[in-house]
Motif scaffolding. Structure first.
Motif, PDB file in Angstrom:
ATOM      1  N   MET A   1      -0.731  -9.632 -13.650  1.00 11.66           N
ATOM      2  CA  MET A   1      -1.669  -8.521 -13.643  1.00 11.66           C
ATOM      3  C   MET A   1      -1.477  -7.742 -12.341  1.00 11.66           C
ATOM      4  O   MET A   1      -1.402  -8.326 -11.262  1.00 11.66           O
ATOM      5  N   LEU A   2      -1.369  -6.421 -12.453  1.00 12.93           N
ATOM      6  CA  LEU A   2      -1.261  -5.563 -11.276  1.00 12.93           C
ATOM      7  C   LEU A   2      -2.580  -4.837 -11.086  1.00 12.93           C
ATOM      8  O   LEU A   2      -3.132  -4.272 -12.037  1.00 12.93           O
ATOM      9  N   ILE A   3      -3.091  -4.842  -9.858  1.00 13.60           N
ATOM     10  CA  ILE A   3      -4.379  -4.216  -9.564  1.00 13.60           C
ATOM     11  C   ILE A   3      -4.208  -3.205  -8.439  1.00 13.60           C
ATOM     12  O   ILE A   3      -3.533  -3.488  -7.437  1.00 13.60           O
ATOM     13  N   ALA A   4      -4.783  -2.027  -8.614  1.00 11.05           N
ATOM     14  CA  ALA A   4      -4.755  -0.992  -7.574  1.00 11.05           C
ATOM     15  C   ALA A   4      -6.179  -0.715  -7.117  1.00 11.05           C
ATOM     16  O   ALA A   4      -7.110  -0.706  -7.934  1.00 11.05           O
ATOM     17  N   LEU A   5      -6.344  -0.482  -5.818  1.00 12.25           N
ATOM     18  CA  LEU A   5      -7.668  -0.257  -5.251  1.00 12.25           C
ATOM     19  C   LEU A   5      -7.576   0.754  -4.108  1.00 12.25           C
ATOM     20  O   LEU A   5      -6.741   0.607  -3.219  1.00 12.25           O
ATOM     21  N   PRO A   6      -8.386   1.817  -4.138  1.00 11.56           N
ATOM     22  CA  PRO A   6      -8.370   2.796  -3.034  1.00 11.56           C
ATOM     23  C   PRO A   6      -8.622   2.120  -1.688  1.00 11.56           C
ATOM     24  O   PRO A   6      -9.451   1.213  -1.589  1.00 11.56           O
ATOM     25  N   SER A   7      -7.898   2.546  -0.651  1.00 16.01           N
ATOM     26  CA  SER A   7      -8.059   1.952   0.685  1.00 16.01           C
ATOM     27  C   SER A   7      -9.426   2.256   1.273  1.00 16.01           C
ATOM     28  O   SER A   7     -10.024   1.424   1.967  1.00 16.01           O
TER      29      SER A   7
ATOM     30  N   SER B   1       0.848  -1.193   0.000  1.00 18.86           N
ATOM     31  CA  SER B   1       0.000   0.000   0.000  1.00 18.86           C
ATOM     32  C   SER B   1       0.881   1.241   0.000  1.00 18.86           C
ATOM     33  O   SER B   1       2.021   1.216   0.479  1.00 18.86           O
ATOM     34  N   THR B   2       0.357   2.312  -0.537  1.00 19.78           N
ATOM     35  CA  THR B   2       1.063   3.588  -0.569  1.00 19.78           C
ATOM     36  C   THR B   2       0.022   4.683  -0.759  1.00 19.78           C
ATOM     37  O   THR B   2      -1.175   4.424  -0.772  1.00 19.78           O
ATOM     38  N   SER B   3       0.486   5.924  -0.904  1.00 26.16           N
ATOM     39  CA  SER B   3      -0.458   7.032  -1.074  1.00 26.16           C
ATOM     40  C   SER B   3      -0.037   7.929  -2.216  1.00 26.16           C
ATOM     41  O   SER B   3       1.135   7.949  -2.629  1.00 26.16           O
ATOM     42  N   THR B   4      -0.983   8.672  -2.729  1.00 30.53           N
ATOM     43  CA  THR B   4      -0.700   9.652  -3.770  1.00 30.53           C
ATOM     44  C   THR B   4      -0.103  10.890  -3.099  1.00 30.53           C
ATOM     45  O   THR B   4      -0.163  11.024  -1.877  1.00 30.53           O
ATOM     46  N   PRO B   5       0.488  11.817  -3.864  1.00 35.22           N
ATOM     47  CA  PRO B   5       1.033  13.044  -3.270  1.00 35.22           C
ATOM     48  C   PRO B   5       0.001  13.833  -2.473  1.00 35.22           C
ATOM     49  O   PRO B   5       0.352  14.578  -1.551  1.00 35.22           O
ATOM     50  N   SER B   6      -1.286  13.646  -2.806  1.00 35.53           N
ATOM     51  CA  SER B   6      -2.342  14.373  -2.087  1.00 35.53           C
ATOM     52  C   SER B   6      -2.819  13.631  -0.843  1.00 35.53           C
ATOM     53  O   SER B   6      -3.734  14.090  -0.157  1.00 35.53           O
ATOM     54  N   GLY B   7      -2.202  12.476  -0.565  1.00 37.63           N
ATOM     55  CA  GLY B   7      -2.531  11.759   0.661  1.00 37.63           C
ATOM     56  C   GLY B   7      -3.630  10.725   0.558  1.00 37.63           C
ATOM     57  O   GLY B   7      -4.140  10.264   1.576  1.00 37.63           O
ATOM     58  N   LEU B   8      -4.002  10.325  -0.658  1.00 35.54           N
ATOM     59  CA  LEU B   8      -5.019   9.290  -0.830  1.00 35.54           C
ATOM     60  C   LEU B   8      -4.339   7.920  -0.824  1.00 35.54           C
ATOM     61  O   LEU B   8      -3.492   7.635  -1.672  1.00 35.54           O
ATOM     62  N   TRP B   9      -4.697   7.093   0.135  1.00 37.99           N
ATOM     63  CA  TRP B   9      -4.078   5.782   0.258  1.00 37.99           C
ATOM     64  C   TRP B   9      -4.775   4.761  -0.641  1.00 37.99           C
ATOM     65  O   TRP B   9      -5.982   4.811  -0.852  1.00 37.99           O
ATOM     66  N   TYR B  10      -3.966   3.856  -1.175  1.00 38.97           N
ATOM     67  CA  TYR B  10      -4.528   2.787  -1.992  1.00 38.97           C
ATOM     68  C   TYR B  10      -3.662   1.529  -1.842  1.00 38.97           C
ATOM     69  O   TYR B  10      -2.486   1.591  -1.447  1.00 38.97           O
ATOM     70  N   ASN B  11      -4.257   0.397  -2.137  1.00 33.18           N
ATOM     71  CA  ASN B  11      -3.565  -0.894  -2.066  1.00 33.18           C
ATOM     72  C   ASN B  11      -3.273  -1.387  -3.478  1.00 33.18           C
ATOM     73  O   ASN B  11      -3.969  -1.034  -4.438  1.00 33.18           O
ATOM     74  N   PHE B  12      -2.265  -2.211  -3.607  1.00 35.60           N
ATOM     75  CA  PHE B  12      -1.960  -2.819  -4.898  1.00 35.60           C
ATOM     76  C   PHE B  12      -1.541  -4.263  -4.683  1.00 35.60           C
ATOM     77  O   PHE B  12      -1.038  -4.637  -3.613  1.00 35.60           O
ATOM     78  N   ILE B  13      -1.796  -5.076  -5.685  1.00 38.76           N
ATOM     79  CA  ILE B  13      -1.523  -6.500  -5.572  1.00 38.76           C
ATOM     80  C   ILE B  13      -1.092  -7.044  -6.931  1.00 38.76           C
ATOM     81  O   ILE B  13      -1.506  -6.528  -7.973  1.00 38.76           O
ATOM     82  N   GLU B  14      -0.253  -8.063  -6.913  1.00 37.55           N
ATOM     83  CA  GLU B  14       0.214  -8.695  -8.149  1.00 37.55           C
ATOM     84  C   GLU B  14      -0.389 -10.091  -8.251  1.00 37.55           C
ATOM     85  O   GLU B  14      -0.233 -10.911  -7.345  1.00 37.55           O
TER      86      GLU B  14
END
Length: 254
Positions: free
Chosen positions: A163-169, A140-153
């Motif tokens: 396949m890489l998938i990103a999903l907002p926390s 998981s990480t965040s955008t410069p504006s502070g929006l956290w999201y998860n990612f998985i391979e």
């Protein structure tokens, strides 16, 4: 280099089904320069097909039939007649890439059932969803504006493609809020943050279709003369017709 890349993509070592096809659809009254045809055949295994762009509908039927055949029926409407100018269109270059892979950690059919999915419009829909509990590389990480999201391979069976998938926390954060943040550089950074975790993955069955204009991306790479009618020079392609400008787009179906 391109020959090596193409060979690597379709290599049987991938253990996944990957096929690549290239074609040039040329106005039947025109003739291409032999070295250009030979070079494309050698590097891209590219075939030349003659069509009549004076009949846009007929030309599109030929191109779409080719695309449908090369993608095993997945892409059957690549081009529409309104994209062809019967007086000006002389050539259409087409590339088709077909991929079919098996998940390394497979989803069991009996675990697929309808679940609630919230779409971009905020509405909830009941759609078939795949589900499994397994070990995946994720983080998981965040955008410069502070929006956290998860990612998985999610790796495919061959291990060389995933396949890489990103999903907002937060469920209240729309996917559109993090999409502008995602780039090649961002994805590279995910790799250093991923750790193996046991994760419950629930994934909707989906079809994605997108169309991208390549003009600006190509210009950003320094390919600018081809879009300038005063500088574009395609004389080595054909001497029987004058190519002044090539507009390109890519249509992706997933």
């Amino acid at each position: 280099m391109l020959k090596r890349i193409n060979k690597a993509i379709v290599s049987k070592k991938n253990k996944d089904v990957v096929t690549m096809a290239n074609a040039m659809f040329v106005e039947k009254s025109s003739k291409l320069e032999a070295p250009f045809v030979a070079r494309n055949k050698d590097v891209f295994q590219c075939k030349v097909w003659n069509v009549s762009f004076e009949s846009p509908a007929s030309a599109c039927d030929s191109i779409n039939a080719w695309a449908k055949n090369e993608t095993r029926g997945m892409i059957d409407n690549l081009l529409s007649p309104d994209l062809i100018n019967s007086a000006l269109t002389k050539m259409v270059l087409v590339n088709a890439l077909y991929f079919k892979g098996l998940w390394k950690s497979r989803f069991r059919p009996e675990n697929t059932k309808k679940r609630t999915f919230v779409a971009a419009d905020g509405k909830s829909y009941q759609v078939p969803m795949l589900a499994q509990l397994s070990l995946f590389q994720s983080g998981s990480t965040s955008t410069p504006s502070g929006l956290w999201y998860n990612f998985i391979e999610l790796p495919y069976h061959g291990d060389s493609i995933s396949m890489l998938i990103a999903l907002p926390s937060e469920s209240s954060t729309p996917l559109s809020a993090i999409i502008p943040h995602i780039s090649t550089k961002t994805i590279d950074s995910w790799k250093s943050m991923m750790v193996p975790k046991r994760v419950q993955v629930i994934l909707p069955k989906f079809t994605a279709v997108t169309q991208t204009d390549l003009k600006e991306p190509l210009k950003a790479l320094g390919i600018v003369d081809m879009f300038d009618p005063l500088k574009a020079n395609f004389a080595k392609i054909s001497s029987t017709f004058s190519l002044k400008l090539i507009l390109q787009f890519v249509k992706t179906v997933l």
